[in-house]
Structures are given as C-alpha cells and as structure tokens.
Design an enzyme around this catalytic site. Structure first.
Site, PDB file in Angstrom:
ATOM      1  CE  LYS A 113      29.219  -2.672   8.002  1.00 12.12           C
ATOM      2  NZ  LYS A 113      29.604  -2.523   6.589  1.00 12.12           N
TER       3      LYS A 113
HETATM    4  C1  LIG Z   1      29.309  -3.271   5.526  1.00 14.76           C
HETATM    5  C2  LIG Z   1      29.680  -2.720   4.230  1.00 14.76           C
HETATM    6  C3  LIG Z   1      28.955  -3.036   3.077  1.00 14.76           C
HETATM    7  C4  LIG Z   1      27.798  -4.009   3.082  1.00 14.76           C
HETATM    8  O1  LIG Z   1      26.657  -3.515   3.773  1.00 14.76           O
HETATM    9  P1  LIG Z   1      25.544  -4.531   4.292  1.00 14.76           P
HETATM   10  O2  LIG Z   1      24.613  -3.685   5.098  1.00 14.76           O
HETATM   11  O3  LIG Z   1      26.254  -5.549   5.123  1.00 14.76           O
HETATM   12  O4  LIG Z   1      24.900  -5.132   3.100  1.00 14.76           O
HETATM   13  C5  LIG Z   1      29.349  -2.446   1.892  1.00 14.76           C
HETATM   14  N1  LIG Z   1      30.406  -1.608   1.835  1.00 14.76           N
HETATM   15  C6  LIG Z   1      31.124  -1.293   2.924  1.00 14.76           C
HETATM   16  C7  LIG Z   1      32.288  -0.383   2.785  1.00 14.76           C
HETATM   17  C8  LIG Z   1      30.782  -1.823   4.157  1.00 14.76           C
HETATM   18  O5  LIG Z   1      31.503  -1.503   5.234  1.00 14.76           O
END
Ligand SMILES: *Cc1c(COP(=O)(O)O)cnc(C)c1O
Length: 496
Positions: A113
């Site tokens: 993120k």
């Molecule tokens: C948010 C997240 C995901 C999923 O990503 P999306 O964009 O919501 O599909 C997968 N792995 C981790 C560690 C995340 O923080």
C-alpha cells in the site's frame, strides 16, 4: 498536451479533470472515476531498461495526470519515493523458486500500500492548490489492516488534511493494530469497529453518500475524500511497478523486449491487479494476470462462472488484507467489459446491491481471457510458506504465499512456462506469527513482538526499521464503536 478527463463508471456525470477526480475520490453518482480517453501505448519499452523507479513513474503516470505540470509531478514522485524506502531501488525483484518475486514492501509500513499511499497525499495537495480549494480535506478510510497504517503515515502532518481510519477491531493482526493505534500526528484519528472489513467499508460509503452531512461539511469548510483504492490517485501509481518489473527483467537479461510475461497478484479489493490490466492496456506485454484469492474466493467463482455472488460466509484468514467479499475496483473492469457503458455498469452494481449478485453476458465473459482466477486454502497457504523457505531459503508472507500457491495450480493446469512475476505484497515480518508457525509449530502461542526477534534471528537480518521498538510506543488511539455509530464518531471528531 490535452488534459485527460475522467468520467464515472456509472455514466451519469460530467467529466472532471484528474485533479478533481483525485480530490473527490468517488464520483457523485457513486461510480468510480476512469479515464475518458486512454493514455497511449508506451512503444519504446526497451528504453526503460536502464531507468530508475522515479523515471519510470514519471513516464507511466504523466499521461494519466495531464493537468499536472511536469515539474509538479516530478516533485510529487521525488517526495514519495525517497529514503522512506529501505532500498535505493524502491522495489526489489528477487528470483527464487522458479519465479521472480516483486517485493513491494520496502516502504514505511512494510506493505505494498506504501507504493501508492506515499504519493497520494502529495498528488492531493497539488490538486487542492490547483483547484483553489479553501476547504480542509478529510480523508475517510476503511481498512482491512494495511491501507489504514499506510494512509496514516502518508497524511500525518500534511497541512490542510485530516484523516479518519476505521478498522475491524478483531480482524487485523496484533502488529497491524499496534502500528495504527500508535500513530502520531495531530490530524490523525483511528477507530476500531465491531464488525468485519465490509461493515467498515459499507459504513464509510454510507457517510460519503449522506447528502445532508455533505452540506454541513461544506458550511464548515470541510470536504470528504478517500484514500481507498477506489481513488484514481491510488490506482495510477500502481501501474508503475508493472513496467518497472518488466524493465528489471530486461536489464537482468531474463527477457527480451516485447516478450510476454505473467503476473500473479494476491487480490482483495482488485486495485492492484486492475493496475496490471491498465499496464497491459498501455502496451506492456502481459500474457496472463493471475488473480489469487484466499478462502473468500468470490473472484475465483466470478472468473469461472461469470457470476459475482457476495451472498456467502465471510472467512477470517491468515491473509487478512484479502478478506473481502465486495471487490470495489472490479467495477472498473466491468465498465471496460461492457464496452464502457455507464448505464449497464450501474445496472450490475444495482443488482449487486439489491440482490447480492449479478451475472455477466457470455460476450463479456470472453473478454476475461486475460485473467486466470485461483484460490488457496489456509492449509495450502501454510504449506507454501514452508515449501518455498525449505527449497529456496526465501521467506514470504501469507498473502504472497496465496499467490505462489495459485501459481503452482496454474502451472499444473496449463503447463504455461512464460516467465512469471509474483507480486509480493507484504514483508513476512508483518505477519510474523502465521509465517513462523507455518514453518514450525514450536512458534505457536508466543507473543508476536517476541516472534519478530525470532524471525530476525532465523533470517540473520536486522528487524526492519518500522517495527523496531513498536511494542514500546504509546497507544494514542483507543476508541471502538459499532457499525451504526460510525457517522456519529466522524461528526464528533470534526466538531459538526
Ligand atoms: C491490500 C493488500 C492486498 C490486496 O490488494 P488489492 O489491491 O486490494 O486487491 C494484498 N496483500 C496485501 C498485503 C495487502 O495489503
């Protein structure tokens, strides 16, 4: 240069500039902003081979953000992808166990993120300035764990902004929770809710959609915006690392320019993998986008049957950031599958809202051939962590393990030997307990903070900076509320 305009996936609104789309987050009609005109194809891929992450970020993002000057965009990129990342490369591509792991977790919160949330506040500030806004921007966010901390880090102390984060009180890991409730910054608010991530997300959506509240906000010189992955300012920076991975593979001599590759993406809200699809639309040679789910396999069923059905049990898993039954960003893919038809997209979303499911037409389903859906059970996820560590000496987190497990299924089913990149979305340190107990039962029942030290010893590496000393930081946010009290909490915090 023309200014690219954005429109809503539900069609019933005038087009807005990229700056407006970023500040608003979500369209007035409840739809998501998508480019009204698609950025051109990047033809000279081989020229990316020697470029830095920052240079590639500029090449990829500029066509989406036409009302930013080159200088403004470059400044945002420089401020985001700097020493906050513990590697000069920003992201690292590591070859292990027959694939290339794209480590997107070298930022301040150890999860992918950060790739978008370190730059979003800067994009938002520039946008607000260009639009001459005199309102305080209030970021309202629901998080399944990682978004919350990354958004808090991004917005803490940014003038003219305030951030309110709701998280499922018993749906995030001990470390994730600790990271959030110790957040500093006078403009930060962190509130647990008694419910799951979808409850939190629905509550936030309801607050966004409340017309009366909006008027009161306006009178108080405030406006809501979103840092969730529905914001186009989140999505666009995520397109970058698909191109970067490709550039690194070319540089390492693993592929020749133009050669197709696969990406495996551990998926929840469908933001990350959608960015990969946008990269493909911009000419990146992608063979398959492999969508990996955990036991909440609503997307797997969608890709197999063409029916999206959210009426099912919700499972709390060891990959909590993927525990999602409504993948918001799928609406943007749906919009493309309908031939960019806002009315049709709105119908599908209405059906999902009212009936809990919708089915796409056979013609739409044909267009899903770029994707492969798979899922991993809890047991498979744990086995995968152990298998990759014993065979390759490489430790992956639970989300990345879901992806690698699905890749193995894909390989078995198709025999496709296209070079493959697995998106590694979190550091194993972030999910220490589940990662270590997958290796050995002897770690069960131990304190998560002690386990961080165990992991560091096992890997013969230092504890990552953001986690060092975390257990001793003071808890600054203690509120918990029910899902019906969310709006009241927001009003209280904003003095409305
Ligand atoms: C948010 C997240 C995901 C999923 O990503 P999306 O964009 O919501 O599909 C997968 N792995 C981790 C560690 C995340 O923080």
């Amino acid at each position: 240069m023309t200014v690219p305009m954005y429109r809503s996936t539900r069609g019933s609104e005038n087009q807005v500039s990229s700056t407006e789309a970023i500040v608003r987050g979500i369209a007035e009609d409840g739809g998501l902003y998508v480019p009204a005109e698609w950025p051109g194809v990047i033809e000279d891929l081989h020229t990316l081979k020697e470029e830095t992450y920052q240079k590639i970020a500029f090449r990829v993002m500029a066509p989406f953000l036409g009302d930013f000057t080159d200088g403004e965009l470059k400044a945002c990129i420089e401020k985001a992808y700097d020493k906050k990342f513990d590697t000069t490369e920003t992201v690292v591509l590591t070859k292990a166990a027959g694939v290339h792991f794209l480590e997107l977790y070298h930022g301040p919160t150890l999860a992918f993120k950060d790739m978008a949330l370190t730059i979003l506040p800067h994009l938002m500030m520039v946008s607000a300035k260009k639009l001459n806004l005199d309102q305080e921007i209030v970021i309202l966010t629901a998080t399944s764990g990682d978004t919350g901390k990354a958004a808090l880090e991004g917005f803490a102390g940014v003038p003219g902004t305030r951030i309110i984060v709701f998280y499922p009180a018993s749906g995030v890991s001990q470390i994730q929770k600790r990271q959030m409730v110790t957040q500093t910054g006078h403009n930060t608010h962190v509130i647990g809710i008694e419910g799951n991530f979808d409850d939190a997300q629905n509550g936030v959506k309801a607050i966004f959609g409340d017309g009366k509240l909006k008027k009161r906000m306006k009178a108080a010189h405030k406006m809501f915006s979103s840092a969730n992955s529905i914001n186009i300012g989140r999505l666009v920076p995520q397109v970058v690392y698909y191109f970067y991975a490709y550039a690194r593979l070319m540089k390492k001599g693993e592929i020749t320019p133009g050669q197709e590759i696969n990406f495996v993406v551990p998926t929840g809200n469908f933001g990350n993998i959608l960015a990969g699809y946008y990269a493909k639309m911009m000419g990146l040679p992608v063979n398959k986008l492999i969508c990996a789910s955990n036991d909440n396999k609503v997307l797997f069923d969608f890709f197999r049957r063409g029916t999206y059905d959210k009426k099912r049990d919700f499972y709390t898993t060891i990959s909590p950031s993927m525990d999602i039954l409504i993948s918001s960003n799928l609406e943007r893919l749906l919009f493309l599958l309908t031939g960019e038809d806002g009315d049709l997209t709105r119908d599908f979303m209405d059906r999902l809202n009212k009936k809990g499911e919708y089915s796409i037409t056979p013609q739409m389903k044909e267009k899903l051939a770029d994707f492969y859906g798979g899922f991993a059970t809890e047991e498979q996820t744990r086995k995968t962590i152990k298998q990759v560590f014993s065979s390759a000496g490489y430790l992956i987190d639970t989300h990345t393990a879901v992806a690698y497990s699905v890749y193995q299924d894909y390989l078995q089913e198709t025999g496709d030997n296209t070079p493959t990149v697995v998106l590694s979305t979190a550091s194993p340190y972030k999910f220490t307990r589940d990662v270590l107990t997958s290796l050995d039962e002897k770690y069960a029942g131990r304190d998560e903070f002690e386990l961080i030290k165990e992991m560091s010893a096992l890997l013969k590496a230092d504890i990552p900076g953001p986690l060092a000393g975390l257990e001793n930081r003071p808890v600054l946010h203690k509120s918990i509320c029910t899902k019906d009290e969310m709006q009241k909490e927001v009003e209280k915090r904003l003095g409305l």
